[in-house]
Design an enzyme around this catalytic site. Sequence first.
Site, PDB file in Angstrom:
ATOM      1  N   CYS A 120      -6.939  -4.971  -7.289  1.00 38.35           N
ATOM      2  CA  CYS A 120      -5.799  -6.125  -7.106  1.00 38.35           C
ATOM      3  C   CYS A 120      -6.437  -7.245  -6.266  1.00 38.35           C
ATOM      4  O   CYS A 120      -7.238  -7.827  -6.648  1.00 38.35           O
ATOM      5  CB  CYS A 120      -4.709  -5.309  -6.082  1.00 38.35           C
ATOM      6  SG  CYS A 120      -3.401  -6.265  -5.671  1.00 38.35           S
ATOM      7  N   ASP A 168       0.445  -6.703 -16.998  1.00 40.61           N
ATOM      8  CA  ASP A 168       0.107  -6.695 -15.614  1.00 40.61           C
ATOM      9  C   ASP A 168       1.310  -7.462 -14.957  1.00 40.61           C
ATOM     10  O   ASP A 168       1.447  -8.633 -15.317  1.00 40.61           O
ATOM     11  CB  ASP A 168      -1.166  -7.209 -15.002  1.00 40.61           C
ATOM     12  CG  ASP A 168      -1.406  -7.194 -13.607  1.00 40.61           C
ATOM     13  OD1 ASP A 168      -0.524  -7.438 -12.767  1.00 40.61           O
ATOM     14  OD2 ASP A 168      -2.497  -7.109 -13.419  1.00 40.61           O
ATOM     15  N   HIS A 199      -0.506  -3.455 -13.614  1.00 38.43           N
ATOM     16  CA  HIS A 199      -1.043  -3.482 -12.356  1.00 38.43           C
ATOM     17  C   HIS A 199      -1.211  -2.244 -11.721  1.00 38.43           C
ATOM     18  O   HIS A 199      -0.302  -1.415 -11.691  1.00 38.43           O
ATOM     19  CB  HIS A 199      -0.211  -4.347 -11.422  1.00 38.43           C
ATOM     20  CG  HIS A 199      -1.288  -5.145 -10.348  1.00 38.43           C
ATOM     21  ND1 HIS A 199      -2.148  -6.070 -10.786  1.00 38.43           N
ATOM     22  CD2 HIS A 199      -1.395  -4.593  -9.210  1.00 38.43           C
ATOM     23  CE1 HIS A 199      -2.642  -6.254  -9.247  1.00 38.43           C
ATOM     24  NE2 HIS A 199      -2.207  -5.351  -8.478  1.00 38.43           N
TER      25      HIS A 199
END
Length: 244
Positions: A120, A168, A199
Amino acid sequence: MTASTTIATLDGATMPVYRADPGRPPRAAIVVIQEIFGINAGIRRKCDTLAEAGYLAIAPDLFWRIAPGTELDPDIPEQMEAALALMGRFDQDTAIRDIEATIRYARSESNGRVGAVGYCLGGRLAYLTAARTDVDASVGYYAVGIDQLLGESHAIARPLMLHIAGADGFVDAKTQRAMHDGLGSHPRVTLYDYPGEDHGFATEFGRRRSDAAAVTADARTAAFFAEHLDGDEGKGPSHTSIPA
């Protein structure tokens, strides 16, 4: 063996880190770069797994300048909100210097070879680490905002692998296309696409994990580090852009 300790930063301060040792001379060292949730149980588990594989793993607390000791759970809405709020106070350029300090420390504690892996926010920082430091190999999972940083790609001299989540929620299709367009011909970059994955699919714990995709991505990362940290310096595959 695991421990929380401190290391020197480039500006003469001390930074907390989580360190996991393999219990034998390390194959190499790997810097583990956190998500927006701090050095939580998931990041510590990433380090422990790398140590079990024979690497010295070190996760610097990149929030130490603004909120030291942060440990947040993304499955708890209030803690997710707190993590997002921290980003408004976070300075990524300072963080890269703290990662560089961690790389220097890791070199001195291992055989001199150092990789980096981030998730991330950490995926974005892994990209910048590849562009701005002398790290030997880097991996980013579901990196955010890479389309804003493509102007730095010319400086990537060592192998970089990016795992891209196809669904995502933080990296839309336009951004993913920009990543492919901007990095598709780079000789040191490998892109892997994971269609339908969201994600955080490779998190160690919680609702975000998608086990099959996580296992596939982690196996690719393990092979990547084995080649570039354990093998001949500079050796690596040409660019690939491959679906999961």
